[in-house]
Motif scaffolding. Structure first.
Motif, PDB file in Angstrom:
ATOM      1  N   LEU A 280      49.023  47.350  36.360  1.00  0.00           N
ATOM      2  CA  LEU A 280      48.441  46.956  37.644  1.00  0.00           C
ATOM      3  C   LEU A 280      47.164  47.734  37.912  1.00  0.00           C
ATOM      4  O   LEU A 280      46.121  47.155  38.257  1.00  0.00           O
ATOM      5  CB  LEU A 280      49.448  47.209  38.771  1.00  0.00           C
ATOM      6  CG  LEU A 280      48.920  47.027  40.192  1.00  0.00           C
ATOM      7  CD1 LEU A 280      48.556  45.579  40.460  1.00  0.00           C
ATOM      8  CD2 LEU A 280      49.946  47.536  41.214  1.00  0.00           C
ATOM      9  N   ALA A 281      47.226  49.059  37.767  1.00  0.00           N
ATOM     10  CA  ALA A 281      46.062  49.901  38.029  1.00  0.00           C
ATOM     11  C   ALA A 281      44.927  49.606  37.060  1.00  0.00           C
ATOM     12  O   ALA A 281      43.760  49.524  37.455  1.00  0.00           O
ATOM     13  CB  ALA A 281      46.448  51.378  37.948  1.00  0.00           C
ATOM     14  N   MET A 282      45.246  49.420  35.778  1.00  0.00           N
ATOM     15  CA  MET A 282      44.190  49.226  34.790  1.00  0.00           C
ATOM     16  C   MET A 282      43.573  47.825  34.865  1.00  0.00           C
ATOM     17  O   MET A 282      42.397  47.643  34.532  1.00  0.00           O
ATOM     18  CB  MET A 282      44.712  49.518  33.388  1.00  0.00           C
ATOM     19  CG  MET A 282      45.070  50.995  33.172  1.00  0.00           C
ATOM     20  SD  MET A 282      43.798  52.174  33.716  1.00  0.00           S
ATOM     21  CE  MET A 282      42.406  51.708  32.672  1.00  0.00           C
ATOM     22  N   ALA A 283      44.334  46.825  35.295  1.00  0.00           N
ATOM     23  CA  ALA A 283      43.735  45.511  35.546  1.00  0.00           C
ATOM     24  C   ALA A 283      42.740  45.613  36.694  1.00  0.00           C
ATOM     25  O   ALA A 283      41.641  45.043  36.644  1.00  0.00           O
ATOM     26  CB  ALA A 283      44.817  44.490  35.861  1.00  0.00           C
ATOM     27  N   SER A 284      43.095  46.370  37.733  1.00  0.00           N
ATOM     28  CA  SER A 284      42.191  46.578  38.863  1.00  0.00           C
ATOM     29  C   SER A 284      40.954  47.363  38.443  1.00  0.00           C
ATOM     30  O   SER A 284      39.828  47.040  38.845  1.00  0.00           O
ATOM     31  CB  SER A 284      42.920  47.319  39.988  1.00  0.00           C
ATOM     32  OG  SER A 284      42.046  47.615  41.051  1.00  0.00           O
ATOM     33  N   VAL A 285      41.148  48.406  37.621  1.00  0.00           N
ATOM     34  CA  VAL A 285      40.013  49.190  37.105  1.00  0.00           C
ATOM     35  C   VAL A 285      39.033  48.278  36.372  1.00  0.00           C
ATOM     36  O   VAL A 285      37.810  48.360  36.559  1.00  0.00           O
ATOM     37  CB  VAL A 285      40.522  50.302  36.159  1.00  0.00           C
ATOM     38  CG1 VAL A 285      39.411  50.798  35.234  1.00  0.00           C
ATOM     39  CG2 VAL A 285      41.066  51.469  36.970  1.00  0.00           C
ATOM     40  N   THR A 286      39.562  47.390  35.542  1.00  0.00           N
ATOM     41  CA  THR A 286      38.707  46.493  34.760  1.00  0.00           C
ATOM     42  C   THR A 286      37.955  45.524  35.659  1.00  0.00           C
ATOM     43  O   THR A 286      36.749  45.288  35.480  1.00  0.00           O
ATOM     44  CB  THR A 286      39.562  45.723  33.740  1.00  0.00           C
ATOM     45  OG1 THR A 286      40.305  46.669  32.957  1.00  0.00           O
ATOM     46  CG2 THR A 286      38.696  44.880  32.822  1.00  0.00           C
ATOM     47  N   ALA A 287      38.645  44.967  36.657  1.00  0.00           N
ATOM     48  CA  ALA A 287      37.991  44.057  37.599  1.00  0.00           C
ATOM     49  C   ALA A 287      36.882  44.756  38.364  1.00  0.00           C
ATOM     50  O   ALA A 287      35.790  44.191  38.578  1.00  0.00           O
ATOM     51  CB  ALA A 287      39.024  43.484  38.566  1.00  0.00           C
TER      52      ALA A 287
ATOM     53  N   HIS B  96      38.656  45.603  44.874  1.00  0.00           N
ATOM     54  CA  HIS B  96      39.473  44.761  45.746  1.00  0.00           C
ATOM     55  C   HIS B  96      40.921  45.187  45.548  1.00  0.00           C
ATOM     56  O   HIS B  96      41.441  45.106  44.439  1.00  0.00           O
ATOM     57  CB  HIS B  96      39.325  43.276  45.389  1.00  0.00           C
ATOM     58  CG  HIS B  96      37.942  42.749  45.543  1.00  0.00           C
ATOM     59  ND1 HIS B  96      37.387  42.448  46.772  1.00  0.00           N
ATOM     60  CD2 HIS B  96      36.988  42.455  44.618  1.00  0.00           C
ATOM     61  CE1 HIS B  96      36.158  41.991  46.602  1.00  0.00           C
ATOM     62  NE2 HIS B  96      35.885  41.996  45.309  1.00  0.00           N
ATOM     63  N   GLN B  97      41.566  45.636  46.605  1.00  0.00           N
ATOM     64  CA  GLN B  97      42.938  46.099  46.478  1.00  0.00           C
ATOM     65  C   GLN B  97      43.822  44.952  45.980  1.00  0.00           C
ATOM     66  O   GLN B  97      43.818  43.859  46.559  1.00  0.00           O
ATOM     67  CB  GLN B  97      43.452  46.617  47.817  1.00  0.00           C
ATOM     68  CG  GLN B  97      44.795  47.290  47.706  1.00  0.00           C
ATOM     69  CD  GLN B  97      45.250  47.934  49.012  1.00  0.00           C
ATOM     70  OE1 GLN B  97      46.407  48.299  49.143  1.00  0.00           O
ATOM     71  NE2 GLN B  97      44.347  48.071  49.962  1.00  0.00           N
ATOM     72  N   PRO B  98      44.575  45.155  44.919  1.00  0.00           N
ATOM     73  CA  PRO B  98      45.417  44.094  44.375  1.00  0.00           C
ATOM     74  C   PRO B  98      46.443  43.590  45.395  1.00  0.00           C
ATOM     75  O   PRO B  98      46.970  44.357  46.203  1.00  0.00           O
ATOM     76  CB  PRO B  98      46.105  44.757  43.184  1.00  0.00           C
ATOM     77  CG  PRO B  98      45.163  45.835  42.767  1.00  0.00           C
ATOM     78  CD  PRO B  98      44.592  46.351  44.057  1.00  0.00           C
TER      79      PRO B  98
END
Length: 541
Positions: free
Chosen positions: A417-424, A432-434
Motif C-alpha cells: 500500500l505504502a509503496m504503491a502510493s510512493v510510486t504514484a 493523494h492519501q490512498p
C-alpha cells in the motif's frame, strides 16, 4: 541489487459487538518470537541522555521483541514481577512477533540522579485480525546494579494498571454486500483476495481488544477494533475497486506465486484510490495493507527524489559503483557486481547499493524522514477505510543504519500500500492519501508537491529501468511503463523478499513476494501480466 534487510476499521458509525468468543488477557511471551526484519535500534538520542541508559532501554525492548522475556525482566528493577507480567500481558490475545521500535531518549533529572525516558512504538499482530499499534514509554534509572528499566505497568501499555487489564472479544461477521467503483456488486467467489481485505462472503473474524476492570470485568474502553462493519443502514459497502484490474491482479498472483506469500496494491495516480488489492494466499493475511517489510531498493525512488530535489546529484553525475563499501559493516551489490565510472542514472537503473551508500553525506541524518513526510505523506496516520499499517521512516541511529536506509533497509518499514502510493507520488508530483472505502473520513495530511523537474527526472529514470535496467521483465508491456526493482534480505543466509513497483498511464502498483530470489524474478512476472492485461483491455475506470 541485493539489499540488506535487516482490522479493518471503517470510518463509519460503530456498534457494540456481542461476545461470541472471549479470551482473557493479562503478555503471552511465546518462546518462539523472533526479532522481525533486522536488528532493533532507536533513533539517535540527545547528548544529554546517558548512553548507558539508552542502551539498557533498547536491550529491554529487543529482548521483549525476541521473546526472551527473562532477559528483558533482568534489565528491570523488579525482575520477578516484570517477567510474570510480560508473560501474562497478552495471554489470550493471540499476539505473535511484536515489533517494538524505540524513539529518541530524553534526560530526566531526579532525586537519584539523572535518568532517561525512552518512548517506543509497539506493533502487536493479533491473530489474523490485524495489527494493534500503540505508543508507550520506558523510564530508566541508575541503581546499585547499574542502569535498570523502572518497572511499572503503563510501560507495557498506557492503559494497563492495577485496576485494568485487556481482553479480546471476537465474533464472525455476517455476509457483507459490496460494490466496485462503478456500483456493480463484487463477490468473494469472483475476488477471493477481498475476503480478507473487506470481509466478503461472511464468516470473517472480527473483534476488539477491550480495556476491562480487573475485578468486575466491566468494559471501560476499546483499545483497538478489527474486522468489517456492515454498510451504513445495511446498504452495500462502496469501494474504489476496479473489478477488471482486481481480477487481473488476483489472476497474476495465482499464476506466479508457487505457494509463496505475497501482497499487491494498485492505486490511481491522479487520486490515490485503490483499484486493486490482492494477497497470496488469496483470502489469507492482508499483507498488502497490514504487512511490515523493508522496501529494499524500491525505496531508492524516495532517496533519489530527495537527492535530486536538493541538487545533490543529477542523473548525469558520476557516482562510482564499487563491489564493496564499508560503513561500520560491508555493503555489496548482487554477486558483488560493480560499474566503474557509473553515472547516477546507471546506478539507479541497475540498482547499485554501494553508490547510494556513498551519497549518504549529501543528506542530513533526519532529511529522509522529513522529506518522506513532507512530500510522500509518510508519518501521519492514513485512513483507507480498512485496517492498514502505516509506513515508518525513523531517523537513523548511526552512520551504518543511515547507509542502509538509503537503499531501503535499516529500520524502514513499508508494505505494498505504502509503496504503491510512493510510486504514484513520484510520477505525479502530488501525494493523494490512498482510499479503498468511499465515504471514509480521512485526516488531513499536509504535503508539498515535488518539483516538476524532479518528477520528470524520476519518470525518466524509472522508464530507463524498464528499457535498459533491472526491470526489463516489463519491457514488452505496451505504453510508457516505468519501474523500480528491489530485493531485500530477510536474514543473512535466508531467502529474500522480492519487490517491484511500476506505473502505466493511470495506475501505480507495488508487489512484494516473500521467499524470492529477486524482485525482477518474482514480482516481475506478476506485474508484467497485470499491466499487459490492462494495456490490452483499457484503463481502470
Amino acid at each position: 541489487m541485493t539489499t540488506h534487510r535487516a482490522g479493518v476499521g471503517r470510518a463509519r458509525r460503530r456498534r457494540r459487538w456481542p461476545a461470541v468468543v472471549v479470551t482473557g488477557v493479562l503478555v503471552a511471551g511465546a518462546a518462539g518470537w523472533a526479532v522481525v526484519y533486522g536488528p532493533l535500534a532507536g533513533e539517535e538520542a540527545p547528548r544529554s541522555a546517558d548512553p548507558g541508559a539508552v542502551r539498557t532501554a533498547r536491550a529491554f525492548l529487543s529482548s521483549w521483541e525476541a521473546g526472551d522475556l527473562a532477559a528483558a525482566a533482568r534489565l528491570t528493577d523488579s525482575p520477578a514481577k516484570a517477567e510474570e507480567t510480560l508473560r501474562s500481558f497478552t495471554a489470550g490475545l493471540e499476539i505473535a512477533k511484536p515489533v517494538l521500535t524505540p524513539g529518541a531518549a530524553r534526560r530526566v533529572d531526579g532525586a537519584a540522579g539523572a535518568g532517561a525516558r525512552v518512548p517506543y512504538r509497539a506493533r502487536m499482530p493479533v491473530a489474523e485480525l490485524g495489527t494493534w499499534s500503540y505508543g508507550s514509554e520506558l523510564a530508566v534509572a541508575r541503581t546499585d546494579a547499574g542502569w535498570r528499566v523502572r518497572w511499572e505497568l503503563p510501560l507495557i501499555h498506557p492503559e494497563l494498571n492495577a485496576e485494568q487489564r485487556f481482553k479480546l472479544v471476537e465474533e464472525e461477521s455476517a455476509e457483507l454486500a459490496a460494490v466496485d467503483r462503478d456500483g456493480k456488486a463484487i463477490s468473494a467467489a469472483e475476488h477471493p483476495s477481498l475476503v480478507s481485505v473487506l470481509g466478503l462472503g461472511g464468516g470473517k473474524r472480527r473483534g476488539e481488544v477491550q480495556v476491562v476492570d480487573r475485578i468486575t470485568g466491566e468494559t471501560r474502553a476499546t483499545a483497538v477494533r478489527f474486522g468489517p462493519d456492515p454498510g451504513e443502514g445495511g446498504g452495500p459497502l462502496r469501494t474504489t475497486i476496479d473489478a477488471r484490474t482486481q481480477a487481473a491482479a488476483e489472476k497474476a498472483l495465482a499464476r506466479h506465486l508457487d505457494g509463496r506469500n505475497a501482497g499487491l496494491v494498485a492505486v490511481r495516480i491522479d487520486s490515490g484510490e485503490v483499484v486493486a488489492v490482492a494477497n497470496g494466499p488469496a483470502g489469507g493475511f492482508n499483507r498488502a495493507f497490514q504487512g511490515t517489510y523493508a522496501p529494499g531498493s524500491t525505496w531508492k525512488v524516495v532517496t533519489s527524489a530527495a537527492l535530486l530535489a536538493k541538487g545533490a546529484v543529477t542523473p548525469e553525475s558520476r557516482v562510482d559503483c564499487p563491489k564493496y563499501l564499508t560503513v561500520g559493516k560491508q555493503f555489496h551489490n548482487v554477486e558483488t557486481s560493480e560499474i566503474p565510472g557509473a553515472s547516477f542514472r546507471q546506478d539507479f537503473i541497475h540498482s547499485c547499493n554501494t553508490a547510494f551508500v556513498a551519497l549518504r553525506g549529501r543528506l542530513a541524518n533526519d532529511e529522509m524522514t522529513v522529506f518522506a513526510k513532507e512530500h510522500f505523506g509518510i508519518g501521519p496516520e492514513w485512513k483507507t477505510g480498512v485496517g492498514s499499517v502505516d509506513a515508518e521512516v525513523p531517523v537513523p541511529a548511526s552512520e551504518t543504519e543511515k547507509a542502509a536506509a538509503l537503499f531501503g533497509q535499516g529500520r524502514l518499514r513499508t508494505n505494498p500500500l505504502a509503496m504503491a502510493s510512493v510510486t504514484a507520488t513520484a510520477v505525479s508530483g502530488t501525494f493523494h492519501q490512498p482510499l479503498l472505502v468511499k465515504g471514509t473520513e480521512q485526516p488531513a495530511v499536509a504535503t508539498k508537491p515535488l518539483p516538476s523537474g524532479v518528477v520528470k527526472q524520476l519518470r525518466s529514470l524509472m522508464r530507463d529501468t524498464v528499457t535498459d535496467g533491472s526491470a526489463k521483465v516489463l519491457a514488452g508491456v505496451p505504453g510508457e511503463v516505468g519501474a523500480k526493482t528491489g530485493t531485500a534480505e530477510v536474514t543473512e543466509d535466508g531467502n529474500n523478499n522480492g519487490w517491484l513497483v511500476a506505473y502505466d498511464d493511470e495506475i501505480a502498483v507495488a508487489c512484494v513476494v516473500e521467499g524470492a530470489e529477486s524482485g525482477s524474478g518474482s514480482a516481475g512476472p506478476v506485474l508484467r501480466d497485470l499491466l499487459a492485461e490492462r494495456a490490452g483491455g483499457g484503463g481502470a475506470g
